[in-house]
Write a protein that holds these residues in place. Structure first.
Motif, PDB file in Angstrom:
ATOM      1  N   ALA A  79     -12.893 -35.962  53.003  1.00  0.00           N
ATOM      2  CA  ALA A  79     -12.333 -34.595  53.952  1.00  0.00           C
ATOM      3  C   ALA A  79     -10.974 -34.748  54.407  1.00  0.00           C
ATOM      4  O   ALA A  79     -10.218 -33.763  54.367  1.00  0.00           O
ATOM      5  N   ARG A  80     -10.591 -36.017  54.571  1.00  0.00           N
ATOM      6  CA  ARG A  80      -9.156 -36.389  55.230  1.00  0.00           C
ATOM      7  C   ARG A  80      -8.120 -36.239  53.902  1.00  0.00           C
ATOM      8  O   ARG A  80      -6.997 -35.831  54.000  1.00  0.00           O
ATOM      9  N   ASN A  81      -8.634 -37.000  52.772  1.00  0.00           N
ATOM     10  CA  ASN A  81      -7.571 -36.770  51.660  1.00  0.00           C
ATOM     11  C   ASN A  81      -8.323 -35.954  50.550  1.00  0.00           C
ATOM     12  O   ASN A  81      -8.923 -36.652  49.403  1.00  0.00           O
ATOM     13  N   PRO A  82      -8.469 -34.782  50.257  1.00  0.00           N
ATOM     14  CA  PRO A  82      -9.231 -33.939  49.598  1.00  0.00           C
ATOM     15  C   PRO A  82      -8.769 -34.299  48.089  1.00  0.00           C
ATOM     16  O   PRO A  82      -9.335 -33.758  47.199  1.00  0.00           O
ATOM     17  N   PRO A 132     -21.733 -50.199  61.805  1.00  0.00           N
ATOM     18  CA  PRO A 132     -21.955 -49.828  60.544  1.00  0.00           C
ATOM     19  C   PRO A 132     -23.110 -48.861  60.425  1.00  0.00           C
ATOM     20  O   PRO A 132     -24.178 -48.762  60.790  1.00  0.00           O
ATOM     21  N   GLY A 133     -22.790 -47.819  59.536  1.00  0.00           N
ATOM     22  CA  GLY A 133     -23.614 -46.639  59.379  1.00  0.00           C
ATOM     23  C   GLY A 133     -23.388 -45.443  60.397  1.00  0.00           C
ATOM     24  O   GLY A 133     -24.159 -44.464  60.407  1.00  0.00           O
ATOM     25  N   ASP A 134     -23.042 -45.950  61.553  1.00  0.00           N
ATOM     26  CA  ASP A 134     -22.949 -44.853  62.789  1.00  0.00           C
ATOM     27  C   ASP A 134     -22.217 -43.551  62.239  1.00  0.00           C
ATOM     28  O   ASP A 134     -21.037 -43.564  61.901  1.00  0.00           O
ATOM     29  N   PRO A 135     -22.842 -42.319  62.438  1.00  0.00           N
ATOM     30  CA  PRO A 135     -21.763 -41.277  62.235  1.00  0.00           C
ATOM     31  C   PRO A 135     -20.519 -40.951  62.888  1.00  0.00           C
ATOM     32  O   PRO A 135     -19.738 -40.166  62.451  1.00  0.00           O
ATOM     33  N   ALA A 136     -20.424 -41.626  64.020  1.00  0.00           N
ATOM     34  CA  ALA A 136     -19.248 -41.489  64.782  1.00  0.00           C
ATOM     35  C   ALA A 136     -18.053 -42.171  64.007  1.00  0.00           C
ATOM     36  O   ALA A 136     -16.739 -41.717  64.355  1.00  0.00           O
ATOM     37  N   MET A 137     -18.334 -42.742  62.808  1.00  0.00           N
ATOM     38  CA  MET A 137     -17.115 -43.323  61.915  1.00  0.00           C
ATOM     39  C   MET A 137     -16.526 -42.154  61.366  1.00  0.00           C
ATOM     40  O   MET A 137     -15.370 -42.219  61.230  1.00  0.00           O
ATOM     41  N   GLY A 138     -17.280 -41.216  60.845  1.00  0.00           N
ATOM     42  CA  GLY A 138     -16.620 -40.113  60.340  1.00  0.00           C
ATOM     43  C   GLY A 138     -15.503 -39.429  61.305  1.00  0.00           C
ATOM     44  O   GLY A 138     -14.602 -39.042  60.758  1.00  0.00           O
ATOM     45  N   ALA A 139     -15.867 -39.217  62.659  1.00  0.00           N
ATOM     46  CA  ALA A 139     -14.881 -38.766  63.304  1.00  0.00           C
ATOM     47  C   ALA A 139     -13.884 -39.656  63.494  1.00  0.00           C
ATOM     48  O   ALA A 139     -12.475 -39.182  63.831  1.00  0.00           O
ATOM     49  N   LEU A 140     -13.946 -41.055  63.767  1.00  0.00           N
ATOM     50  CA  LEU A 140     -12.689 -41.854  63.757  1.00  0.00           C
ATOM     51  C   LEU A 140     -11.721 -41.627  62.466  1.00  0.00           C
ATOM     52  O   LEU A 140     -10.539 -41.747  62.706  1.00  0.00           O
ATOM     53  N   THR A 142     -11.319 -39.058  60.622  1.00  0.00           N
ATOM     54  CA  THR A 142     -10.892 -37.525  60.521  1.00  0.00           C
ATOM     55  C   THR A 142     -10.134 -37.258  61.843  1.00  0.00           C
ATOM     56  O   THR A 142      -9.024 -36.419  61.480  1.00  0.00           O
ATOM     57  N   ASP A 143     -10.168 -37.883  62.806  1.00  0.00           N
ATOM     58  CA  ASP A 143      -9.368 -37.737  64.081  1.00  0.00           C
ATOM     59  C   ASP A 143      -8.043 -38.760  64.201  1.00  0.00           C
ATOM     60  O   ASP A 143      -7.269 -38.505  65.174  1.00  0.00           O
ATOM     61  N   CYS A 144      -7.970 -39.617  63.349  1.00  0.00           N
ATOM     62  CA  CYS A 144      -6.940 -40.587  63.459  1.00  0.00           C
ATOM     63  C   CYS A 144      -5.719 -39.644  63.279  1.00  0.00           C
ATOM     64  O   CYS A 144      -5.401 -38.856  62.440  1.00  0.00           O
ATOM     65  N   PRO A 145      -4.817 -40.047  64.384  1.00  0.00           N
ATOM     66  CA  PRO A 145      -3.437 -39.132  64.501  1.00  0.00           C
ATOM     67  C   PRO A 145      -2.595 -39.503  63.388  1.00  0.00           C
ATOM     68  O   PRO A 145      -1.619 -38.962  63.366  1.00  0.00           O
ATOM     69  N   VAL A 146      -2.637 -40.543  62.450  1.00  0.00           N
ATOM     70  CA  VAL A 146      -1.534 -40.836  61.449  1.00  0.00           C
ATOM     71  C   VAL A 146      -2.157 -40.704  60.138  1.00  0.00           C
ATOM     72  O   VAL A 146      -3.312 -40.746  60.003  1.00  0.00           O
ATOM     73  N   PRO A 147      -1.083 -40.637  59.147  1.00  0.00           N
ATOM     74  CA  PRO A 147      -1.593 -40.343  57.756  1.00  0.00           C
ATOM     75  C   PRO A 147      -2.075 -41.942  57.254  1.00  0.00           C
ATOM     76  O   PRO A 147      -1.414 -42.666  57.609  1.00  0.00           O
TER      77      PRO A 147
END
Length: 216
Positions: A79-82, A132-140, A142-147
């Motif tokens: 999602a971050r790097n389509p 590991p495996g926590d769905p919260a990893m996805g938000a970390l 996608t929400d990271c402010p730097v490319p």
């Protein structure tokens, strides 16, 4: 090669490079509107078609083996790097070690010590710890402010995405080497690549780097 063949070859290459001991790590490739991902508990160096999970781009299982618990990590990287078509996650020794240290700078845990990591990887932010495996990893992710195209997961390892599987493997190998050099020079007076040179290299190779004041 087909997407399946690319995935199997990538797993073998990661093991050959010493980056995926035992059943650690996972790899995925994007194949049209679906993801192919190494199954849970599989050895990346010995993957077969029966070891591969088939998922939607949202991470829903549609066939094949049971996927790794790190599905949210992979889905978020796509999602971050389509434009990318492969994701690698490893627990390689040097990336794990650096992920246990305070980051060199807010935008990158790995300092600019060699041109090769800048050319292949660019900046590598350190993401906060979640199990590991926590769905919260996805938000970390996608929400990271730097490319970024590679990140360290605190006290865990690394995740890398690239345009194709072989490039993702190459970048993962380069990141492991950059982390090893980071560890070897830790606590010493480092000679970093000058900020203007960092900007030139990353601009030429199209890798992400956030301009900041010089950090020692």
């Amino acid at each position: 090669m087909s997407a399946l063949e690319d995935l199997i070859a990538a797993g073998r290459a990661l093991v050959d490079a010493g980056l995926s001991p035992g059943t650690s790590g996972n790899v995925s490739v994007r194949d049209g509107d679906r993801l192919l991902m190494s199954g849970t508990g599989t050895r990346l160096g010995a993957l077969t078609p029966e070891d591969i999970a088939v998922l939607t781009l949202a991470g829903e299982i549609v066939g094949g083996a049971r996927p790794s618990k790190e599905v949210p990590l992979h889905v978020a990287m796509y999602a971050r790097n389509p434009e990318h078509r492969a994701v690698v996650h490893v627990h390689s020794p040097s990336t794990v070690a650096v992920s246990c240290l305070e980051p060199w700078a807010p935008h990158s845990a790995v300092p600019p010590l060699t041109p090769y990591s800048l050319m292949r990887v660019g900046q590598v932010p350190l993401l906060d710890f979640v199990p590991p495996g926590d769905p919260a990893m996805g938000a970390l992710i996608t929400d990271c402010p730097v490319p970024f195209r590679a990140a360290l997961l605190a006290n865990h390892g690394a995740v890398v995405s690239a345009a194709e599987a072989a490039a993702a493997v190459d970048s993962t190998i380069e990141l492991e080497e950059a982390c090893r050099i980071t560890l070897l020079t830790d606590g010493r007076q480092r000679r970093l690549i000058a900020p203007e040179r960092v900007a030139e290299i990353t601009a030429r190779w199209g890798t992400p780097w956030t301009a900041t004041a010089s950090v020692s």
